[in-house]
Design a protein around this motif. Structure first.
Motif, PDB file in Angstrom:
ATOM      1  N   THR A  25       0.838  -1.193   0.000  1.00 20.82           N
ATOM      2  CA  THR A  25       0.000   0.000   0.000  1.00 20.82           C
ATOM      3  C   THR A  25       0.878   1.250   0.000  1.00 20.82           C
ATOM      4  N   ALA A  26       0.590   2.145  -0.922  1.00 22.69           N
ATOM      5  CA  ALA A  26       1.313   3.417  -0.952  1.00 22.69           C
ATOM      6  C   ALA A  26       0.912   4.259   0.264  1.00 22.69           C
ATOM      7  N   TYR A  27       1.819   5.085   0.690  1.00 26.97           N
ATOM      8  CA  TYR A  27       1.546   5.968   1.824  1.00 26.97           C
ATOM      9  C   TYR A  27       0.889   7.249   1.352  1.00 26.97           C
ATOM     10  N   ASP A  28      -0.034   7.767   2.169  1.00 28.77           N
ATOM     11  CA  ASP A  28      -0.627   9.068   1.884  1.00 28.77           C
ATOM     12  C   ASP A  28       0.419  10.166   2.041  1.00 28.77           C
ATOM     13  N   GLU A  29       1.241  10.036   3.087  1.00 36.39           N
ATOM     14  CA  GLU A  29       2.285  11.012   3.364  1.00 36.39           C
ATOM     15  C   GLU A  29       3.487  10.290   3.963  1.00 36.39           C
ATOM     16  N   VAL A  30       4.655  10.822   3.684  1.00 27.66           N
ATOM     17  CA  VAL A  30       5.878  10.355   4.323  1.00 27.66           C
ATOM     18  C   VAL A  30       6.566  11.591   4.888  1.00 27.66           C
ATOM     19  N   ASP A  54      11.487  17.948  -3.623  1.00 23.52           N
ATOM     20  CA  ASP A  54      11.453  17.378  -4.978  1.00 23.52           C
ATOM     21  C   ASP A  54      10.804  16.000  -5.010  1.00 23.52           C
ATOM     22  N   ARG A  55      10.932  15.237  -3.939  1.00 19.57           N
ATOM     23  CA  ARG A  55      10.459  13.851  -3.918  1.00 19.57           C
ATOM     24  C   ARG A  55       9.159  13.657  -3.131  1.00 19.57           C
ATOM     25  N   GLY A  56       8.517  14.750  -2.733  1.00 19.40           N
ATOM     26  CA  GLY A  56       7.224  14.644  -2.062  1.00 19.40           C
ATOM     27  C   GLY A  56       7.298  14.146  -0.630  1.00 19.40           C
ATOM     28  N   ILE A  57       8.412  14.374   0.022  1.00 21.19           N
ATOM     29  CA  ILE A  57       8.578  14.008   1.425  1.00 21.19           C
ATOM     30  C   ILE A  57       8.336  15.256   2.261  1.00 21.19           C
ATOM     31  N   LYS A  58       7.482  15.152   3.233  1.00 24.94           N
ATOM     32  CA  LYS A  58       7.226  16.285   4.117  1.00 24.94           C
ATOM     33  C   LYS A  58       8.261  16.290   5.239  1.00 24.94           C
TER      34      LYS A  58
END
Length: 155
Positions: A25-30, A54-58
């Protein structure tokens, strides 16, 4: 180093959809939780923040250190501190159980103070245009509030 942390988070995010350990399962947020460290900031912090963006990591970031977020549960912090000073200040709040040499914390002692800490963190952010380059500064409350919202029934 912050870039190593972000790279590990990116790998975890990318592998989650195919990993049995992550239930495929993909994560909603990391998120990565980092601190600036004062008086000498991590030399690769800006690179790590760019990579995360750039990679969508919060990123939940504290300046000078994570202990600032914890300290805000007990008091206002409005002037520059080194990491060691912030840790010592937190240790002086005996009721929370924090000790620099073991990084332990008694969470129930903080629970009722969470709203105060969030208000204080927001106030720190409101008085600067320099973001995390300002000491003191934190946005850890935004991560914590998101986690708490997910825990609530119907949240």
């Amino acid at each position: 180093m912050p870039t190593e942390l972000v790279r590990a988070a990116v790998k975890h995010k990318e592998r989650a959809p195919t990993s049995p350990a992550d239930r495929r399962t993909a994560y909603d947020e990391v998120w990565c939780v980092m601190d600036v460290e004062a008086p000498a900031p991590h030399p690769d912090l800006q690179q790590a923040l760019r990579l995360a963006g750039d990679r969508g990591i919060k990123v939940a970031l504290s300046n000078p250190c994570f202990e600032l977020w914890l300290l805000l549960h007990f008091q206002d912090v409005t002037r520059y501190r080194t990491s060691a000073q912030a840790q010592q200040m937190l240790e002086e709040h005996k009721g929370c159980g924090y000790r620099r040499n073991r990084k332990h914390l008694d969470y129930p002692a903080l629970r009722s103070l969470h709203t105060d800490a969030c208000d204080r963190a927001a106030a720190l952010r409101a008085v600067t245009e320099r973001g995390h380059r300002t000491n003191p500064w934190t946005d850890v409350d935004q991560l914590v509030q998101g986690l708490m919202a997910e825990r609530r029934p119907g949240g």
